[in-house]
Design a protein around this motif. Structure first.
Motif, PDB file in Angstrom:
ATOM      1  N   UNK A  25       0.765  -1.265  -0.006  1.00  0.00           N
ATOM      2  CA  UNK A  25       0.154   0.078  -0.039  1.00  0.00           C
ATOM      3  C   UNK A  25       0.796   1.357  -0.187  1.00  0.00           C
ATOM      4  N   UNK A  26       0.461   2.188  -0.796  1.00  0.00           N
ATOM      5  CA  UNK A  26       1.328   3.553  -0.911  1.00  0.00           C
ATOM      6  C   UNK A  26       1.552   4.171   0.431  1.00  0.00           C
ATOM      7  N   UNK A  27       0.757   4.005   1.301  1.00  0.00           N
ATOM      8  CA  UNK A  27       0.492   4.731   2.611  1.00  0.00           C
ATOM      9  C   UNK A  27       1.246   3.900   3.793  1.00  0.00           C
ATOM     10  N   UNK A  28       1.852   2.875   3.652  1.00  0.00           N
ATOM     11  CA  UNK A  28       2.526   2.104   4.462  1.00  0.00           C
ATOM     12  C   UNK A  28       3.775   2.817   4.845  1.00  0.00           C
ATOM     13  N   UNK A  29       4.161   2.708   6.251  1.00  0.00           N
ATOM     14  CA  UNK A  29       5.293   3.426   6.664  1.00  0.00           C
ATOM     15  C   UNK A  29       6.472   2.079   6.555  1.00  0.00           C
ATOM     16  N   UNK A  30       7.063   2.059   5.604  1.00  0.00           N
ATOM     17  CA  UNK A  30       8.034   1.258   5.497  1.00  0.00           C
ATOM     18  C   UNK A  30       9.608   1.549   6.369  1.00  0.00           C
ATOM     19  N   UNK A  31       9.540   2.476   6.968  1.00  0.00           N
ATOM     20  CA  UNK A  31      10.639   2.589   7.985  1.00  0.00           C
ATOM     21  C   UNK A  31      10.227   1.796   9.063  1.00  0.00           C
ATOM     22  N   UNK A  32       8.951   1.545   9.619  1.00  0.00           N
ATOM     23  CA  UNK A  32       8.842   0.842  10.755  1.00  0.00           C
ATOM     24  C   UNK A  32       9.046  -0.755  10.600  1.00  0.00           C
ATOM     25  N   UNK A  33       8.776  -1.220   9.192  1.00  0.00           N
ATOM     26  CA  UNK A  33       9.283  -2.585   8.862  1.00  0.00           C
ATOM     27  C   UNK A  33      10.777  -2.553   8.953  1.00  0.00           C
ATOM     28  N   UNK A  34      11.397  -1.522   8.376  1.00  0.00           N
ATOM     29  CA  UNK A  34      13.209  -1.546   8.423  1.00  0.00           C
ATOM     30  C   UNK A  34      13.567  -1.684   9.630  1.00  0.00           C
ATOM     31  N   UNK A 278      17.846   4.249  24.954  1.00  0.00           N
ATOM     32  CA  UNK A 278      17.188   5.704  24.512  1.00  0.00           C
ATOM     33  C   UNK A 278      18.187   6.300  23.509  1.00  0.00           C
ATOM     34  N   UNK A 279      19.552   5.968  23.433  1.00  0.00           N
ATOM     35  CA  UNK A 279      20.271   6.357  22.510  1.00  0.00           C
ATOM     36  C   UNK A 279      19.927   5.684  21.150  1.00  0.00           C
ATOM     37  N   UNK A 280      19.785   4.432  21.245  1.00  0.00           N
ATOM     38  CA  UNK A 280      19.290   3.773  20.097  1.00  0.00           C
ATOM     39  C   UNK A 280      18.106   4.046  19.327  1.00  0.00           C
ATOM     40  N   UNK A 281      16.987   4.229  20.322  1.00  0.00           N
ATOM     41  CA  UNK A 281      15.669   4.896  19.788  1.00  0.00           C
ATOM     42  C   UNK A 281      15.973   6.116  19.089  1.00  0.00           C
ATOM     43  N   UNK A 282      16.831   7.239  19.651  1.00  0.00           N
ATOM     44  CA  UNK A 282      16.942   8.335  19.173  1.00  0.00           C
ATOM     45  C   UNK A 282      17.525   8.292  17.714  1.00  0.00           C
ATOM     46  N   UNK A 283      18.650   7.411  17.761  1.00  0.00           N
ATOM     47  CA  UNK A 283      19.069   6.875  16.380  1.00  0.00           C
ATOM     48  C   UNK A 283      18.144   6.587  15.178  1.00  0.00           C
ATOM     49  N   UNK A 284      17.330   5.628  15.712  1.00  0.00           N
ATOM     50  CA  UNK A 284      16.226   5.008  14.753  1.00  0.00           C
ATOM     51  C   UNK A 284      15.301   6.184  14.461  1.00  0.00           C
ATOM     52  N   UNK A 285      15.000   7.025  15.145  1.00  0.00           N
ATOM     53  CA  UNK A 285      13.949   8.073  14.940  1.00  0.00           C
ATOM     54  C   UNK A 285      14.638   8.976  13.919  1.00  0.00           C
ATOM     55  N   UNK A 286      15.846   9.086  14.271  1.00  0.00           N
ATOM     56  CA  UNK A 286      16.585  10.156  13.024  1.00  0.00           C
ATOM     57  C   UNK A 286      16.598   9.569  11.794  1.00  0.00           C
ATOM     58  N   UNK A 287      16.691   8.133  11.585  1.00  0.00           N
ATOM     59  CA  UNK A 287      16.939   7.299  10.251  1.00  0.00           C
ATOM     60  C   UNK A 287      15.705   7.042   9.773  1.00  0.00           C
ATOM     61  N   UNK A 288      14.830   7.441  10.216  1.00  0.00           N
ATOM     62  CA  UNK A 288      13.291   7.070   9.516  1.00  0.00           C
ATOM     63  C   UNK A 288      13.195   7.582   8.033  1.00  0.00           C
ATOM     64  N   UNK A 293      13.321   6.196   2.552  1.00  0.00           N
ATOM     65  CA  UNK A 293      13.819   6.457   0.808  1.00  0.00           C
ATOM     66  C   UNK A 293      14.382   5.146   0.435  1.00  0.00           C
ATOM     67  N   UNK A 294      15.356   4.552   1.226  1.00  0.00           N
ATOM     68  CA  UNK A 294      16.007   3.168   0.876  1.00  0.00           C
ATOM     69  C   UNK A 294      15.043   2.163   0.662  1.00  0.00           C
ATOM     70  N   UNK A 295      13.696   2.189   1.367  1.00  0.00           N
ATOM     71  CA  UNK A 295      12.997   1.212   0.916  1.00  0.00           C
ATOM     72  C   UNK A 295      12.053   1.343  -0.316  1.00  0.00           C
ATOM     73  N   UNK A 296      12.339   2.475  -0.962  1.00  0.00           N
ATOM     74  CA  UNK A 296      11.738   2.675  -2.465  1.00  0.00           C
ATOM     75  C   UNK A 296      12.508   1.675  -3.262  1.00  0.00           C
ATOM     76  N   UNK A 297      13.432   0.988  -3.115  1.00  0.00           N
ATOM     77  CA  UNK A 297      14.227   0.227  -3.698  1.00  0.00           C
ATOM     78  C   UNK A 297      13.456  -1.333  -3.604  1.00  0.00           C
ATOM     79  N   UNK A 298      12.860  -1.785  -4.799  1.00  0.00           N
ATOM     80  CA  UNK A 298      12.166  -2.864  -4.644  1.00  0.00           C
ATOM     81  C   UNK A 298      12.933  -3.985  -3.944  1.00  0.00           C
ATOM     82  N   UNK A 299      14.071  -4.247  -4.506  1.00  0.00           N
ATOM     83  CA  UNK A 299      14.920  -5.214  -3.475  1.00  0.00           C
ATOM     84  C   UNK A 299      15.091  -5.148  -2.197  1.00  0.00           C
ATOM     85  N   UNK A 300      15.463  -3.978  -1.778  1.00  0.00           N
ATOM     86  CA  UNK A 300      15.837  -3.695  -0.385  1.00  0.00           C
ATOM     87  C   UNK A 300      14.194  -3.870   0.265  1.00  0.00           C
ATOM     88  N   UNK A 301      13.147  -3.407  -0.246  1.00  0.00           N
ATOM     89  CA  UNK A 301      11.984  -3.576   0.417  1.00  0.00           C
ATOM     90  C   UNK A 301      11.483  -5.168   0.521  1.00  0.00           C
TER      91      UNK A 301
END
Length: 401
Positions: A25-34, A278-288, A293-301
């Motif tokens: 689905x186009x509205x899926x937040x792929x960052x969560x899955x990544x 907390x540091x890991x969660x902060x980094x995860x949020x910063x990388x969302x 963008x990375x998950x727009x590549x079909x093979x990566x997704x």
């Protein structure tokens, strides 16, 4: 009539990748899955790199290179990713519960649906290891060895118990400020290490410690962590706090348990483990955004989608894969990186060479148990399904685990 030629493996991969990509689905937040995929794979690789089963006098006992080579503690910083898993879990559970409420679905139905995805795979693991442990004991295998193997194989279950408890408490913690469970962890550690309270007091942190990233996930759902500033505050603050606790408060540098150590940051969680999370969660949020963008590549997704659909199988069986490889290798003698003490860098090099063997054994476990755990017939795709009256594919794993 001649059969059409079977597509080559690269062609089949491209076809499957395309189907997954078009089915998302186009509205899926792929960052969560990544983030969830990276968290699961981080735990698996971390265990494979720092868990050693040493063969000694006919017995197998656990050891760790961190026990002999404390300078390798940064390995645990890279692969102890449980906080990210709880962050994503809290975000997904609170969002799912809100959706269920809006649809008029009762709490008990929502909870039963979520917990069944967690605990159905456990039945297969318990059944196999009950049979395996019984067979080993009847064959005359030393009890210490059997206990070591069973304890290691079933160790992932503690995570599921905690995660299930937090999932059940989702309606209660939806608006809980993460500072409250963080304060509990702080006071528990003060009692343990400052005032000599009994060690059993520390087990309060098993719930409170992981509640911190879980409630951060709820804050993510509420939109309170959308700005980059939130990620930077968590990352910088968590990093500084962890460094201070290790340098001046005597907390271990390793973020995983080390055999023989007087204090473990993970068993139960300490304040240092929580601030590190907390540091890991902060980094995860910063990388969302970068992950999206990375998950727009079909093979990566496609790779991320596969890991998400197989997350429970991978998580529950990765220790069994390690032990099966170790036990099989004993037929060839004591092999470096597999049965020898992890007391030098050559062991690390040898262990890296064993990782593909662990992955292959895990793939066998996946093939044997994933169909049962997903509750679908083997003949159907585990990644996408196609409606019989249409060429459009929809994801079978579109819902979050």
């Amino acid at each position: 009539m001649r059969k059409p030629p079977t597509p080559r493996l690269p062609d089949r991969i491209r076809q499957l990748t395309h189907r997954i990509d078009t089915a998302t689905p186009p509205d899926r937040d792929s960052a969560v899955d990544a983030l969830r995929a990276f968290a699961v794979l981080g735990v698996v690789l971390g265990h494979w790199l720092v868990t050693a089963l040493v063969a000694d006098s006919g017995e197998l006992h656990t050891s760790s290179p961190l026990q002999y080579l404390p300078r390798l503690a940064p390995i645990s910083w890279a692969f102890q990713t449980l906080a990210v898993f709880f962050l994503v879990g809290g975000h997904v559970a609170t969002r799912s519960h809100a959706t269920a409420q809006a649809a008029g679905i009762p709490y008990h139905r929502w909870l039963t649906s979520r917990l069944s995805r967690l605990f159905k795979p456990v039945a297969a693991l318990l059944a196999l290891w009950t049979i395996a442990a019984t067979a080993l004991l009847l064959s005359g295998t030393d009890f210490t060895t059997v206990h070591t193997l069973a304890k290691l194989a079933l160790s992932p279950l503690w995570f599921l118990v905690v995660f299930a408890a937090l999932t059940a408490a989702t309606p209660l913690v939806t608006r809980l400020n993460p500072l409250w469970p963080l304060a509990v962890v702080l006071h528990v550690d003060l009692l343990r290490f400052g005032f000599g309270a009994p060690p059993v007091v520390g087990w309060v942190n098993l719930a409170a410690g992981w509640l911190v990233p879980y409630t951060l996930g709820a804050a993510w759902t509420r939109g309170e962590l959308d700005r980059p500033r939130a990620g930077w505050v968590l990352f910088v603050g968590g990093t500084a706090a962890t460094a201070g606790l290790v340098e001046w408060a005597g907390y271990p540098a390793s973020m995983v348990g080390v055999p023989g150590a007087s204090v473990s940051n993970l068993d139960p969680p300490t304040l240092a483990a929580v601030t590190f999370g907390l540091a890991q969660c902060g980094l995860a949020l910063l990388l969302r955004e970068r992950l999206r963008r990375a998950m727009r590549r079909p093979l990566a997704w496609a790779a991320v989608a596969f890991v998400n659909l197989s997350a429970m199988t991978i998580f529950l069986w990765h220790q069994t894969a390690l032990m099966a490889t170790t036990a099989t290798g004993l037929l060839l003698g004591h092999l470096p990186g597999l049965h020898t003490p992890p007391d030098d860098l050559t062991w690390i090099v040898a262990r890296l060479l064993w990782l593909p063997a662990f992955a292959l054994t895990l793939a066998v476990c996946w093939a044997a148990f994933h169909g049962y755990e997903r509750g679908r017939p083997r003949t159907r795709s585990r990644v996408v399904r196609t409606h019989p009256s249409s060429d459009r594919a929809t994801p079978t794993g579109a819902r979050h685990v």
